[in-house]
Design a protein around this motif. Sequence first.
Motif, PDB file in Angstrom:
ATOM      1  N   UNK A 186      12.208   9.613 -14.095  1.00  0.00           N
ATOM      2  CA  UNK A 186      12.208   9.060 -12.591  1.00  0.00           C
ATOM      3  C   UNK A 186      11.398   7.923 -12.298  1.00  0.00           C
ATOM      4  N   UNK A 187      10.056   8.093 -12.633  1.00  0.00           N
ATOM      5  CA  UNK A 187       8.997   6.946 -12.462  1.00  0.00           C
ATOM      6  C   UNK A 187       9.235   5.793 -13.142  1.00  0.00           C
TER       7      UNK A 187
ATOM      8  N   UNK B  52      15.907   9.218  -4.380  1.00  0.00           N
ATOM      9  CA  UNK B  52      14.923   7.942  -4.919  1.00  0.00           C
ATOM     10  C   UNK B  52      14.977   6.850  -3.971  1.00  0.00           C
ATOM     11  N   UNK B  53      13.998   6.396  -3.038  1.00  0.00           N
ATOM     12  CA  UNK B  53      14.267   5.627  -1.918  1.00  0.00           C
ATOM     13  C   UNK B  53      13.447   4.337  -2.503  1.00  0.00           C
ATOM     14  N   UNK B  54      14.405   3.302  -2.288  1.00  0.00           N
ATOM     15  CA  UNK B  54      14.015   1.801  -2.335  1.00  0.00           C
ATOM     16  C   UNK B  54      13.811   1.226  -0.690  1.00  0.00           C
ATOM     17  N   UNK B  55      12.551   1.222  -0.585  1.00  0.00           N
ATOM     18  CA  UNK B  55      11.988   0.745   0.525  1.00  0.00           C
ATOM     19  C   UNK B  55      12.453  -0.871   0.737  1.00  0.00           C
ATOM     20  N   UNK B  56      12.544  -1.502  -0.559  1.00  0.00           N
ATOM     21  CA  UNK B  56      12.772  -2.950  -0.297  1.00  0.00           C
ATOM     22  C   UNK B  56      14.200  -3.242  -0.022  1.00  0.00           C
TER      23      UNK B  56
ATOM     24  N   UNK C 263      22.236  17.328  -9.526  1.00  0.00           N
ATOM     25  CA  UNK C 263      22.211  18.206 -10.882  1.00  0.00           C
ATOM     26  C   UNK C 263      20.931  17.549 -11.730  1.00  0.00           C
ATOM     27  N   UNK C 264      19.997  16.923 -11.272  1.00  0.00           N
ATOM     28  CA  UNK C 264      18.887  16.448 -11.742  1.00  0.00           C
ATOM     29  C   UNK C 264      19.274  15.216 -12.422  1.00  0.00           C
ATOM     30  N   UNK C 265      20.390  14.458 -11.951  1.00  0.00           N
ATOM     31  CA  UNK C 265      20.704  13.086 -12.800  1.00  0.00           C
ATOM     32  C   UNK C 265      20.553  12.116 -11.495  1.00  0.00           C
ATOM     33  N   UNK C 266      19.590  11.115 -11.397  1.00  0.00           N
ATOM     34  CA  UNK C 266      19.874  10.260 -10.406  1.00  0.00           C
ATOM     35  C   UNK C 266      21.104   9.285 -10.513  1.00  0.00           C
ATOM     36  N   UNK C 267      21.721   9.009  -9.415  1.00  0.00           N
ATOM     37  CA  UNK C 267      22.908   8.381  -9.277  1.00  0.00           C
ATOM     38  C   UNK C 267      22.461   6.942  -8.558  1.00  0.00           C
ATOM     39  N   UNK C 268      22.452   6.107  -9.300  1.00  0.00           N
ATOM     40  CA  UNK C 268      22.168   4.754  -9.268  1.00  0.00           C
ATOM     41  C   UNK C 268      23.183   3.666  -8.796  1.00  0.00           C
TER      42      UNK C 268
ATOM     43  N   UNK D  25      19.257  -2.879  -7.185  1.00  0.00           N
ATOM     44  CA  UNK D  25      19.555  -4.076  -6.321  1.00  0.00           C
ATOM     45  C   UNK D  25      18.156  -5.275  -6.121  1.00  0.00           C
ATOM     46  N   UNK D  26      16.841  -4.698  -6.086  1.00  0.00           N
ATOM     47  CA  UNK D  26      15.718  -5.466  -5.885  1.00  0.00           C
ATOM     48  C   UNK D  26      15.124  -5.357  -7.173  1.00  0.00           C
ATOM     49  N   UNK D  27      15.105  -4.409  -7.915  1.00  0.00           N
ATOM     50  CA  UNK D  27      14.354  -4.060  -9.107  1.00  0.00           C
ATOM     51  C   UNK D  27      12.948  -3.662  -8.850  1.00  0.00           C
ATOM     52  N   UNK D  28      12.667  -3.294  -7.590  1.00  0.00           N
ATOM     53  CA  UNK D  28      11.539  -2.818  -7.140  1.00  0.00           C
ATOM     54  C   UNK D  28      10.993  -1.275  -7.540  1.00  0.00           C
ATOM     55  N   UNK D  29      10.002  -1.012  -7.373  1.00  0.00           N
ATOM     56  CA  UNK D  29       9.817   0.433  -7.703  1.00  0.00           C
ATOM     57  C   UNK D  29      10.339   1.657  -6.659  1.00  0.00           C
ATOM     58  N   UNK D  30      10.789   2.678  -7.042  1.00  0.00           N
ATOM     59  CA  UNK D  30      11.395   3.728  -6.161  1.00  0.00           C
ATOM     60  C   UNK D  30      10.407   4.639  -5.928  1.00  0.00           C
ATOM     61  N   UNK D  31      10.508   5.478  -4.634  1.00  0.00           N
ATOM     62  CA  UNK D  31       9.609   6.409  -4.225  1.00  0.00           C
ATOM     63  C   UNK D  31      10.714   7.818  -4.282  1.00  0.00           C
ATOM     64  N   UNK D  32      10.217   8.620  -5.048  1.00  0.00           N
ATOM     65  CA  UNK D  32      10.974  10.096  -5.280  1.00  0.00           C
ATOM     66  C   UNK D  32      10.347  10.750  -3.862  1.00  0.00           C
ATOM     67  N   UNK D  33      11.628  11.221  -3.210  1.00  0.00           N
ATOM     68  CA  UNK D  33      11.663  12.172  -2.059  1.00  0.00           C
ATOM     69  C   UNK D  33      12.086  13.597  -2.382  1.00  0.00           C
ATOM     70  N   UNK D  34      11.112  14.436  -2.915  1.00  0.00           N
ATOM     71  CA  UNK D  34      11.506  15.690  -3.463  1.00  0.00           C
ATOM     72  C   UNK D  34      12.390  16.636  -2.252  1.00  0.00           C
TER      73      UNK D  34
END
Length: 64
Positions: free
Chosen positions: A15-16, A36-40, A49-54, A22-31
């Motif tokens: 995940x890290x 996965x949060x993109x502030x940018x 199900x354990x899979x990030x949907x990007x 969209x921005x290629x910025x880092x993401x923050x994980x909200x457990x």
Amino acid sequence: MTEDTAERGYDRHMLEALVCPVTHATLRYDAQAQELVSEAAGLAFPIRGGIPIMLLNEARQIRA
């Protein structure tokens, strides 16, 4: 796969390594929200199900 990874269904190190599509910025994980949060970009991408949907059409806007 470690026992901790098996319980959660994903690897936190994986995940890290992900960035916002969209921005290629880092993401923050909200457990709590399982997102996965993109502030940018002002978007939150779900983890299902354990899979990030990007995908943009699956993302939730976090600001107006």
